[in-house]
Design an enzyme around this catalytic site. Structure first.
Site, PDB file in Angstrom:
ATOM      1  N   LYS A  75      50.326 -10.883 -83.455  1.00 33.89           N
ATOM      2  CA  LYS A  75      51.591 -10.492 -84.068  1.00 33.89           C
ATOM      3  C   LYS A  75      52.685 -10.458 -83.005  1.00 33.89           C
ATOM      4  O   LYS A  75      52.691  -9.599 -82.126  1.00 33.89           O
ATOM      5  CB  LYS A  75      51.509  -9.122 -84.736  1.00 33.89           C
ATOM      6  CG  LYS A  75      52.756  -8.838 -85.614  1.00 33.89           C
ATOM      7  CD  LYS A  75      53.003  -7.382 -85.848  1.00 33.89           C
ATOM      8  CE  LYS A  75      53.802  -6.737 -84.747  1.00 33.89           C
ATOM      9  NZ  LYS A  75      55.236  -7.162 -84.723  1.00 33.89           N
ATOM     10  N   SER A 100      55.629  -0.269 -76.053  1.00 33.87           N
ATOM     11  CA  SER A 100      56.050   1.067 -75.639  1.00 33.87           C
ATOM     12  C   SER A 100      54.867   2.020 -75.532  1.00 33.87           C
ATOM     13  O   SER A 100      53.849   1.856 -76.206  1.00 33.87           O
ATOM     14  CB  SER A 100      57.068   1.624 -76.638  1.00 33.87           C
ATOM     15  OG  SER A 100      56.440   1.975 -77.855  1.00 33.87           O
ATOM     16  N   THR A 101      55.037   3.036 -74.696  1.00 33.02           N
ATOM     17  CA  THR A 101      53.989   4.034 -74.522  1.00 33.02           C
ATOM     18  C   THR A 101      53.731   4.798 -75.814  1.00 33.02           C
ATOM     19  O   THR A 101      52.578   5.092 -76.157  1.00 33.02           O
ATOM     20  CB  THR A 101      54.375   4.997 -73.393  1.00 33.02           C
ATOM     21  OG1 THR A 101      54.399   4.271 -72.154  1.00 33.02           O
ATOM     22  CG2 THR A 101      53.383   6.138 -73.265  1.00 33.02           C
ATOM     23  N   GLY A 115      51.655   2.683 -78.062  1.00 33.74           N
ATOM     24  CA  GLY A 115      50.327   2.572 -77.474  1.00 33.74           C
ATOM     25  C   GLY A 115      49.480   3.805 -77.730  1.00 33.74           C
ATOM     26  O   GLY A 115      48.285   3.705 -78.046  1.00 33.74           O
ATOM     27  N   GLU A 147      49.001  -2.235 -72.222  1.00 30.70           N
ATOM     28  CA  GLU A 147      49.965  -2.419 -71.133  1.00 30.70           C
ATOM     29  C   GLU A 147      51.274  -1.871 -71.658  1.00 30.70           C
ATOM     30  O   GLU A 147      51.906  -2.466 -72.529  1.00 30.70           O
ATOM     31  CB  GLU A 147      50.065  -3.902 -70.752  1.00 30.70           C
ATOM     32  CG  GLU A 147      50.742  -4.116 -69.407  1.00 30.70           C
ATOM     33  CD  GLU A 147      52.205  -4.434 -69.545  1.00 30.70           C
ATOM     34  OE1 GLU A 147      53.022  -3.494 -69.392  1.00 30.70           O
ATOM     35  OE2 GLU A 147      52.540  -5.599 -69.804  1.00 30.70           O
ATOM     36  N   CYS A 202      58.792  -4.337 -68.210  1.00 31.99           N
ATOM     37  CA  CYS A 202      58.051  -3.074 -68.147  1.00 31.99           C
ATOM     38  C   CYS A 202      57.784  -2.643 -66.712  1.00 31.99           C
ATOM     39  O   CYS A 202      57.699  -1.449 -66.427  1.00 31.99           O
ATOM     40  CB  CYS A 202      56.741  -3.193 -68.925  1.00 31.99           C
ATOM     41  SG  CYS A 202      55.749  -4.619 -68.460  1.00 31.99           S
ATOM     42  N   GLU A 262      62.086   5.518 -69.357  1.00 36.42           N
ATOM     43  CA  GLU A 262      62.249   4.066 -69.261  1.00 36.42           C
ATOM     44  C   GLU A 262      63.466   3.646 -70.077  1.00 36.42           C
ATOM     45  O   GLU A 262      63.507   3.827 -71.290  1.00 36.42           O
ATOM     46  CB  GLU A 262      60.996   3.357 -69.785  1.00 36.42           C
ATOM     47  CG  GLU A 262      61.060   1.849 -69.625  1.00 36.42           C
ATOM     48  CD  GLU A 262      59.807   1.161 -70.131  1.00 36.42           C
ATOM     49  OE1 GLU A 262      59.397   0.161 -69.512  1.00 36.42           O
ATOM     50  OE2 GLU A 262      59.243   1.618 -71.144  1.00 36.42           O
TER      51      GLU A 262
END
Length: 485
Positions: free
Chosen positions: A187, A240-241, A244, A261, A295, A392
């Site tokens: 995706k 993004s964290t 994730g 990642e 990133c 970030e």
């Protein structure tokens, strides 16, 4: 009297790529319409113009793609020899090279990055990843991936990639999965789907067996349907964290494997014995490359106190020479922000930095009146507690902090929830090695920044995720220990 040279416009031609008015999903080797007929538009972030309408996959479409991948894995790709699989990957790599200009133009139109970055970085590296992994396809038993057993593929891999490097992230994901004998449902990001759909045409051109690669376009709901599908054996996610963490919670307690990642807040450390002009170029590459949509960007500059003022002066002078504007112009250094949503986030965090007392400096440049743009920006007088030093931003914004001793530099560099990348600038090799050994970062560059190679593993610590991509280490995430011969 003229004060310098002026650059004449040097636009790349849009005529090298044909963009269809609409695109379907790529399932089972064919483009198909979504079950419910839903679609969304993708736009050129430099102008706001619509490029195409793209199918939005629902749960039924994701299920069809997973079933196609399972059939291909069971009947064709899994039983195929590594040497034969390698031939397909070599073929894909060569086609990417042959159609490199077409891919570069499409990437820039859909993403907003300068054409010279798409042309000189993204597309060549994507092809290199397929070449590299093609070479491993028949040598996995010698890669040291498992002990006393032959590595075997996992099965069907669900992969979700971000919008900052659309084709390159596709290559990072698909190449090792295919080389190790797995099939894929991928995706792409909803704002940058076009090069993934062009890659689907490459798969057809390469006569890749139907169902080995499937591409389902859509937004978060599509990705969620893929990660939750019970017949997916592994999820590989870059993004993004926050997302994730959500994926990790979703698959907890299942048999699925997972590599993540995620975000970063990389420290770029400049010691007083560094070659300053060289370091300034590395700082620019570290944070203003790809508009800061990286990133592993070096978004925190840690400068030894005795040279900090000199570094900032030289950096501001260098930023004044960057050309911001039309990404299709070959002279452009900084292109468009990828979306209105990302521009709003950058603007909000920069506003927070000013409100918290940091000093803002933005490069003097005229921004286009259409599209999404943000001038290269530096914050000084930054403390560790400032949001611009902790969160970030994912844009062309650099936070500058100072330090006195190497121990203080390491402490400040590690004082972040992230751990993806770092850079060290020093004339002394011993100082570089001492510092690198103490940094909690997955990738540490010495007197350079943002240098990538398919042979070198990439990944993070802490909230930057886990697992590695590229190199031998990246292969390991896609295999299981098989039975003894």
């Amino acid at each position: 009297m003229p004060t310098g040279f002026e650059y004449a416009p040097a636009p790349e031609s849009r005529a090298v790529v044909d963009i269809a008015s609409s695109y379907g999903l790529f399932v089972g080797g064919e483009f198909v319409d979504p079950a419910d007929g839903a679609s969304f538009k993708t736009v050129n972030p430099a102008t706001g113009e619509r490029l195409s309408d793209v199918a939005e996959a629902g749960a039924a479409d994701v299920d069809a793609a997973v079933r196609a991948a399972r059939r291909a894995y069971t009947r064709v790709w899994g039983p195929m020899s590594g040497a034969e699989r390698g031939k397909y990957l070599f073929r894909i790599a060569r086609i990417l090279q042959e159609r490199a200009r077409e891919f570069a133009v499409l990437e820039t139109l859909d993403n907003g990055k300068p054409i010279k970055e798409s042309r000189d970085v993204d597309i060549p590296l994507a092809a290199a990843h397929f070449f590299y992994h093609a070479g491993w396809a028949d040598k996995l038993e010698y890669a040291g991936l498992t002990t006393s057993a032959r590595p075997t593929p996992l099965g069907v891999i669900g992969q979700v990639i971000p919008w900052n490097f659309p084709l390159l992230m596709l290559a990072w994901k698909i190449a090792p999965a295919l080389a190790t004998g797995n099939t894929v449902v991928l995706k792409p990001a909803e704002t940058t789907p076009l090069t993934a759909l062009l890659f689907a045409q490459v798969c057809q051109q390469a006569d890749l067996p139907a169902g080995v690669v499937n591409i389902v376009t859509g937004a978060g709901a599509t990705g969620q349907a893929l990660t939750e599908h019970p017949d997916v054996d592994k999820i590989a996610f870059t993004g993004s964290t926050d997302v994730g963490k959500q994926i990790a919670r979703t698959i907890a307690g299942t048999r699925k494997r997972l590599t993540l990642e995620l975000g970063g807040k990389g420290a770029n450390i400049v010691y007083d014995d560094a070659a300053i002009d060289q370091a300034v170029e590395g700082i620019v590459s570290g944070i203003y490359f790809n508009q800061g949509h990286v990133c592993c960007a070096g978004s925190r500059l840690l400068v030894q106190e005795s040279v900090a003022d000199d570094v900032v002066r030289r950096l501001q002078r260098r930023l004044g020479t960057l050309r911001v504007g039309d990404p299709m112009d070959k002279n452009t250094d900084v292109g468009a922000i990828n979306s209105a949503e990302q521009l709003a986030r950058i603007t909000a965090l920069v506003g927070a930095g000013e409100a918290e007392g940091a000093t803002r400096w933005s490069a003097p440049c005229e921004l286009p009146d259409r599209g999404y743009w943000f001038a290269p920006t530096i914050f000084t007088d930054v403390s560790q507690a400032h949001r611009v030093a902790q969160e970030e931003i994912f844009g062309p914004v650099l936070s500058v902090l100072t330090f006195r001793t190497p121990a203080e530099a390491v402490a400040k560099a590690n004082n972040t929830p992230y751990g993806l990348s770092a850079g060290i600038w020093s004339d002394k090799g011993s100082r570089v090695l001492w510092t690198a050994d103490r940094l909690r970062a997955g990738v540490v560059w010495a007197n350079s920044f943002n240098k990538f190679d398919p042979t070198s593993p990439f990944g993070g610590y802490k909230e930057s995720g886990y697992g590695r991509e590229a190199g031998r280490h990246g292969l390991e995430a896609y295999v299981a220990a098989g039975s003894e011969d």
